[in-house]
Write an enzyme that holds these catalytic residues in place. Sequence first.
Site, PDB file in Angstrom:
ATOM      1  N   TYR A  39       8.280  74.662  36.806  1.00 37.06           N
ATOM      2  CA  TYR A  39       9.685  74.667  37.207  1.00 37.06           C
ATOM      3  C   TYR A  39       9.842  75.609  38.399  1.00 37.06           C
ATOM      4  O   TYR A  39       9.031  75.576  39.319  1.00 37.06           O
ATOM      5  CB  TYR A  39      10.564  75.052  36.009  1.00 37.06           C
ATOM      6  CG  TYR A  39      12.002  74.603  36.170  1.00 37.06           C
ATOM      7  CD1 TYR A  39      12.300  73.269  36.434  1.00 37.06           C
ATOM      8  CD2 TYR A  39      13.047  75.513  36.074  1.00 37.06           C
ATOM      9  CE1 TYR A  39      13.611  72.851  36.593  1.00 37.06           C
ATOM     10  CE2 TYR A  39      14.365  75.100  36.232  1.00 37.06           C
ATOM     11  CZ  TYR A  39      14.641  73.779  36.507  1.00 37.06           C
ATOM     12  OH  TYR A  39      15.943  73.366  36.671  1.00 37.06           O
ATOM     13  N   LYS A  94       8.563  47.136  23.048  1.00 30.85           N
ATOM     14  CA  LYS A  94       7.953  46.732  24.326  1.00 30.85           C
ATOM     15  C   LYS A  94       7.293  47.934  24.999  1.00 30.85           C
ATOM     16  O   LYS A  94       6.200  47.829  25.571  1.00 30.85           O
ATOM     17  CB  LYS A  94       9.034  46.133  25.223  1.00 30.85           C
ATOM     18  CG  LYS A  94       8.519  45.337  26.414  1.00 30.85           C
ATOM     19  CD  LYS A  94       7.785  44.101  25.950  1.00 30.85           C
ATOM     20  CE  LYS A  94       7.361  43.214  27.099  1.00 30.85           C
ATOM     21  NZ  LYS A  94       8.407  42.294  27.544  1.00 30.85           N
ATOM     22  N   GLU A 136      14.469  42.568  30.276  1.00 29.50           N
ATOM     23  CA  GLU A 136      14.156  42.035  28.956  1.00 29.50           C
ATOM     24  C   GLU A 136      15.431  41.547  28.272  1.00 29.50           C
ATOM     25  O   GLU A 136      16.474  42.221  28.300  1.00 29.50           O
ATOM     26  CB  GLU A 136      13.506  43.132  28.101  1.00 29.50           C
ATOM     27  CG  GLU A 136      12.802  42.633  26.882  1.00 29.50           C
ATOM     28  CD  GLU A 136      11.437  42.032  27.206  1.00 29.50           C
ATOM     29  OE1 GLU A 136      10.909  41.302  26.333  1.00 29.50           O
ATOM     30  OE2 GLU A 136      10.899  42.280  28.284  1.00 29.50           O
ATOM     31  N   ASP A 137      15.334  40.369  27.650  1.00 30.21           N
ATOM     32  CA  ASP A 137      16.359  39.858  26.727  1.00 30.21           C
ATOM     33  C   ASP A 137      17.757  39.842  27.353  1.00 30.21           C
ATOM     34  O   ASP A 137      18.735  40.315  26.774  1.00 30.21           O
ATOM     35  CB  ASP A 137      16.373  40.684  25.437  1.00 30.21           C
ATOM     36  CG  ASP A 137      15.095  40.502  24.634  1.00 30.21           C
ATOM     37  OD1 ASP A 137      14.341  39.567  24.923  1.00 30.21           O
ATOM     38  OD2 ASP A 137      14.857  41.296  23.703  1.00 30.21           O
ATOM     39  N   ASP A 162      10.606  37.626  29.997  1.00 31.68           N
ATOM     40  CA  ASP A 162      10.958  36.413  29.263  1.00 31.68           C
ATOM     41  C   ASP A 162      10.705  35.172  30.111  1.00 31.68           C
ATOM     42  O   ASP A 162      10.320  34.125  29.593  1.00 31.68           O
ATOM     43  CB  ASP A 162      12.429  36.440  28.839  1.00 31.68           C
ATOM     44  CG  ASP A 162      12.743  37.610  27.920  1.00 31.68           C
ATOM     45  OD1 ASP A 162      11.814  38.072  27.244  1.00 31.68           O
ATOM     46  OD2 ASP A 162      13.886  38.068  27.899  1.00 31.68           O
ATOM     47  N   ALA A 195      15.761  24.052  28.814  1.00 31.30           N
ATOM     48  CA  ALA A 195      16.007  24.365  30.226  1.00 31.30           C
ATOM     49  C   ALA A 195      16.548  25.781  30.370  1.00 31.30           C
ATOM     50  O   ALA A 195      17.393  26.058  31.217  1.00 31.30           O
ATOM     51  CB  ALA A 195      16.973  23.350  30.836  1.00 31.30           C
ATOM     52  N   ASN A 287      10.050  29.635  18.773  1.00 33.34           N
ATOM     53  CA  ASN A 287       9.743  30.664  17.775  1.00 33.34           C
ATOM     54  C   ASN A 287      10.936  30.884  16.847  1.00 33.34           C
ATOM     55  O   ASN A 287      12.078  30.835  17.298  1.00 33.34           O
ATOM     56  CB  ASN A 287       9.400  31.994  18.462  1.00 33.34           C
ATOM     57  CG  ASN A 287       7.901  32.167  18.649  1.00 33.34           C
ATOM     58  OD1 ASN A 287       7.125  31.865  17.752  1.00 33.34           O
ATOM     59  ND2 ASN A 287       7.500  32.641  19.808  1.00 33.34           N
ATOM     60  N   ASN A 319       2.982  36.700  25.426  1.00 32.05           N
ATOM     61  CA  ASN A 319       3.185  37.417  26.680  1.00 32.05           C
ATOM     62  C   ASN A 319       2.353  38.684  26.799  1.00 32.05           C
ATOM     63  O   ASN A 319       2.137  39.192  27.901  1.00 32.05           O
ATOM     64  CB  ASN A 319       4.664  37.780  26.853  1.00 32.05           C
ATOM     65  CG  ASN A 319       5.522  36.580  27.157  1.00 32.05           C
ATOM     66  OD1 ASN A 319       5.086  35.451  26.979  1.00 32.05           O
ATOM     67  ND2 ASN A 319       6.734  36.806  27.608  1.00 32.05           N
TER      68      ASN A 319
END
Length: 621
Positions: A39, A94, A136-137, A162, A195, A287, A319
Site C-alpha cells: 500500500y 462459472k 452470462e444468462d 451462452d 431460434a 437441457n 461449454n
Amino acid sequence: MSEEQRDKALQYHRYPRPGKLRIDATVPLTTQNDLALAYSPGVAYACDEIKQDPLTSGDYTARSNLVGVITNGTAVLGLGAIGPLASKPVMEGKAVLFKKFADIDVFDIEIDEADPMTLAQTIERLQPTFGGINLEDIKAPDCFVIEEYLREQMSIPVFHDDQHGTAIVVAAALTSALDIVGKSLDQIQLVACGAGAAALACLNLLVSMGLKKDNIIVTDLAGVVYQGRTRDMDPYKQRYAIDTDKRSLADAINGCDVFLGLSAAHVLKPELLKRMASDPIVFALANPDPEITPDQAHRVRDDLIIATGRSDYPNQVNNVLCFPFLFRGALDVGATEINQSMKVACVQAISRLAKAGASDEVSSVYSDETLTYGPNYLIPKPFDPRLIIEIAPAVAQAAMDSGVASRPLPSLQDYRDRLMNFVYSSGLIMKPVFELARNSNCRVAFAEGDSLRVLQAVETMVQDKSAFPLLLGRPDIIKGYIRDYGLTMREGIDFEIIYDVDIERYADSYHRLMQRRGITRHDAFSLVRSDTTLQAALMVKTGDADTLICGSVGQFHKHLNRLTEVSGQSYADQHLSALNIHILNSATLFVCDTQVTVEPDAEQIARMTIDSAREVRRLGL
C-alpha cells in the site's frame, strides 16, 4: 431434482463457508515493510508506471488474469428470469470453473438492470477493472444488443458464452461428425430447431466456416422462419428467413443431413428421423431433456450420429470444453477482442484433439467405453487435461495472426510448457482418478468410522458418489455427529454402519493366517473384537469390502502391522512402500518411500522406485 439432491446442493453451497468463492492475497503481508510495499507509499510507483503506459497494468495488477462474469439474471438456464440476486450461485459456479480449469480469476457481478442499453453502458464503465468480460444468462435479443455495443466500445474481449461457447463446441462436434460420414460442410442441408441466442450463434459460426445460408432452415415455436413472416420475428432471426413454402419442422426435415436442436424436450419425434438423409447427424441439445434421446433415435436409424447436452450419453456438448481455455489464450496475449479467427481456431483444436483419441487419464476413467474417434467420440471429454494445452495456444496464435494481440508471445513452445506445468500442479491430475472412483461402486471400510474428521471426509465422498462407505464404529457417536454437524448423508442409503461384525468368522480367518506365529484361537478372537483396523483388513480379505482406509487415529506402524499380517506380506519382503503426491504451485512431485522402509539398501530403493513409477503410470503420466 430430488429432495435428497436439493438438500445436498444446499449443504454444498452453505458449508464450510457460504458460497463457492473467496479472495486470497498473492503476496506476503506480515511485516511493516510488506505493508509499505503493498500500500502506501510503495503502491504509488506501480500507479505511476500504469499512468505512463496503460499496458503495464498487466504487469503490476491482476487485471490481465481477471474476468468479469456478468449477468442481470433474465435467462438463467433451466430457471428463466429469476433476477440478478438469485442468479449469483450460477455466476459463482462459472467463476469456479474458470479458476479450476484455466487458473483465471473472476469477479462475478450481478446487475439489477433490465434495459439492455443501460446494462451495456454499466458494463462498459467496468473496463479498467477487467482483462475480459464473460456475459452470462442474459435473454435474447437483449444479449445481442449488449454484446454488439460492448464489442464496439471496449478494447478487451467480450464473450457471451451462452451463444459462442455453445457454437464453438457444436461446430467442433459437427466438424468431426461430417468427417466421419464423409460429408462436406458446404454441401449439407441443416435444419435448426430453436431460434434463440445459442442457436443463431451456432448458425453464424457455421456459416463463417462454409455452411451455405441457402441450405439452412430455421424453425421455432411459430414454425419455419420464412420470408414475409411477421409473427415473433426480430432482425437476428430475419437473417435466416428463406423463400420457402415449408411451414413446420415435419416439412423442413425432409432430406436434411443435420438436425440442430436447441429448443425443448421431445420435439423431434422418432418418425421424423426416417425422413432425414442417409447418415444423419442429430444434435439434440435441449437441457435437461433432449429433443430426442439416443436410445429412441438409434431404434429408428442405425446409421445415425447423435450428440446431446447430457453427460450420461456419448458426445456431450459442454461449454466447459471451450470457454476457460479460449479466455486463457486471449488473456495471455492481451487480446483486444475474441474474433472469428480465434473461435475457428478453438473449433479446430477441439476437433483435432478428438481425432487424436482419448488420453490415458480419460481412458482409465471410461474403461467400459471405446473412446476412439468415431460416431460415439466426436469431441473430447470435459476433464481431458490436454484441452488447455491444445486450445489456449491455438487461440493465442490466432489472436497474434489476426492482429488483436497487444502482448504477443515470444515463444509458443514456452507457452505450451507453462500450460503443461499448470495442468500437473493444479489438482487437475486427480480429476480422472475421482471420476474413475465414481464409476467403480467401490465399498470402502473406514476403520475409524466414528471419528468426526473421518465423517466429514465421508460426507464429501457421499456427495461426490465416489464410493459406498462402510463405517466401523459406535452407532450413537456416528449418528450424533451427523445430527450435530448438519451432515446430509443417510444411513442405509449413502453409507452403512458396521458395529456388530461377524467376529467368529473374522477370528477364524485371522487365526488361520497367524497360528504359525503363536496366535491362539482365543487371542485371535480378542484382537479382532477390539481392533477396528484388523476388522477392516479382514473385511477386505474376506470380500466384505473392496478396500479400506485406516490410521487417522493412532500410530502409523501399528496400523501397518495389522495390514501386513492380513495381507500375508512382511517388512522383510520389501514389496510394501509408501507413495506421497505433493501438488505444488511449480510442479507435482511423487515421493517414495517416506514411511515404511527405515534404511533401504540399493536393491530395495530400485524396486520401490519401479513400483512407484508403475503406479504413476496408472494416472496416465
